[in-house]
Write a protein that holds these residues in place. Structure first.
Motif, short mmCIF file in Angstrom:
data_model
loop_
_atom_site.label_atom_id
_atom_site.label_comp_id
_atom_site.label_asym_id
_atom_site.label_seq_id
_atom_site.Cartn_x
_atom_site.Cartn_y
_atom_site.Cartn_z
N ARG A 196 0.82 -1.22 0.00
CA ARG A 196 0.00 0.00 0.00
C ARG A 196 0.85 1.27 0.00
N ALA A 197 2.11 1.15 -0.31
CA ALA A 197 3.03 2.28 -0.21
C ALA A 197 2.73 3.34 -1.26
N GLY A 198 2.67 4.58 -0.82
CA GLY A 198 2.57 5.73 -1.71
C GLY A 198 3.88 6.48 -1.73
N PRO A 199 3.94 7.61 -2.42
CA PRO A 199 5.20 8.36 -2.53
C PRO A 199 5.81 8.72 -1.19
N ASP A 201 5.43 7.19 1.65
CA ASP A 201 5.92 5.97 2.29
C ASP A 201 7.24 5.51 1.67
N THR A 202 7.32 5.62 0.35
CA THR A 202 8.55 5.26 -0.33
C THR A 202 9.70 6.14 0.12
#
Length: 268
Positions: A196-199, A201-202
């Motif tokens: 579920r990683a978004g920008p 989180d990345t």
């Protein structure tokens, strides 16, 4: 340092791919030298077989003995020798993969199966004929950092989480492979919630990786008990006076692990 980055993910545009690219750039910026083993891109063959050792397939194959003979004679398959040359060059290994079914992807397991052969990574002895393992061995003097992503939330990989503590889940690799062969094993970086990683989180995961790589040369390894340190009896059982009420995996550490914020990154 010379760093070998072993990468096992089929998609370079994944979160894993982004972290690998960032990590390699970070190491270069810090003055380290990096070589890569991108197993999917290489089309790595993960299957042990007679051709690895120049063995006559009409004869029974005893893998340990055949691999040791071939290694001693310089007769291992060229792709195995090339990976061993990278390891010989390296001061540290970064082993990166997605956590699939509580373990490594098969291609990475096969890399260990084929490359960490007897006489090279294990099965070596001292001048008194004693086998060197668990804190000593063919790869002693190197450091190892495992970087893995998991779909689970970080709480589920915590000390009381349903999936088991992350270091326990990774124990076969951390203790049974890397420490067994003599490497100093650093606490793993586990990027949780990766599906579920978004920008943002990345970026958070990348920053955590940067910090791990910054401290790669000097960070304290997991305090596993070396086999030769006197903590185990002749049957390789922990002596009764040590962790007397304890059982399970944590007794093989000199201290009880405490979860650290940097050890598990929430990418959810």
């Amino acid at each position: 340092m010379n760093v070998l980055w072993v990468f096992a993910h089929p998609e370079g545009r994944s979160l894993n791919g982004a972290l690998r690219d960032r990590g390699a750039a970070t190491l270069a910026r810090l003055g380290h030298r990096v070589r890569h083993s991108d197993l999917y891109a290489m089309g790595w063959n993960p299957v042990v077989g007679p051709a690895d050792f120049g063995h006559d397939p009409r004869e029974r194959l005893v893998v340990g003995a055949a691999s040791e003979r071939a290694h001693a004679a310089g007769a291992l398959a060229p792709d195995i020798r090339a990976e061993q040359d990278k390891i010989d060059w390296a001061d540290a290994l970064v082993v990166q993969f997605p956590l699939w079914w509580f373990g490594m992807p098969a291609i990475l397991k096969g890399w260990f199966d084929r490359v960490f052969v007897q006489g090279f990574a294990f099965g070596v002895t001292d001048d008194q004929g004693r086998t060197l393992r668990y804190g000593a061995g063919g790869l002693a003097g190197r450091r190892a950092l495992v970087v893995t992503t998991a779909g689970a939330r970080p709480t589920g990989l915590g000390p009381r989480g349903v999936h088991g503590d992350a270091e326990d889940v990774l124990f076969p690799l951390l203790h049974g492979t890397l420490f067994y062969t003599g490497m100093d094993v650093l606490p793993p970086l586990v990027v949780a919630g990766a599906d579920r990683a978004g920008p943002a989180d990345t970026e958070a995961a990348g920053a955590a990786l940067d910090e791990r790589l910054r401290t790669l040369p000097a960070a304290a390894p997991i305090p596993y008990r070396p086999e030769s340190g006197g903590d185990y009896d002749a049957d390789l059982v922990l002596r009764p006076a040590l962790a007397p009420a304890g059982t399970g995996l944590t007794v093989h550490r000199t201290t009880t692990p405490a979860p650290a914020a940097a050890d598990r990154t929430d990418a959810a």
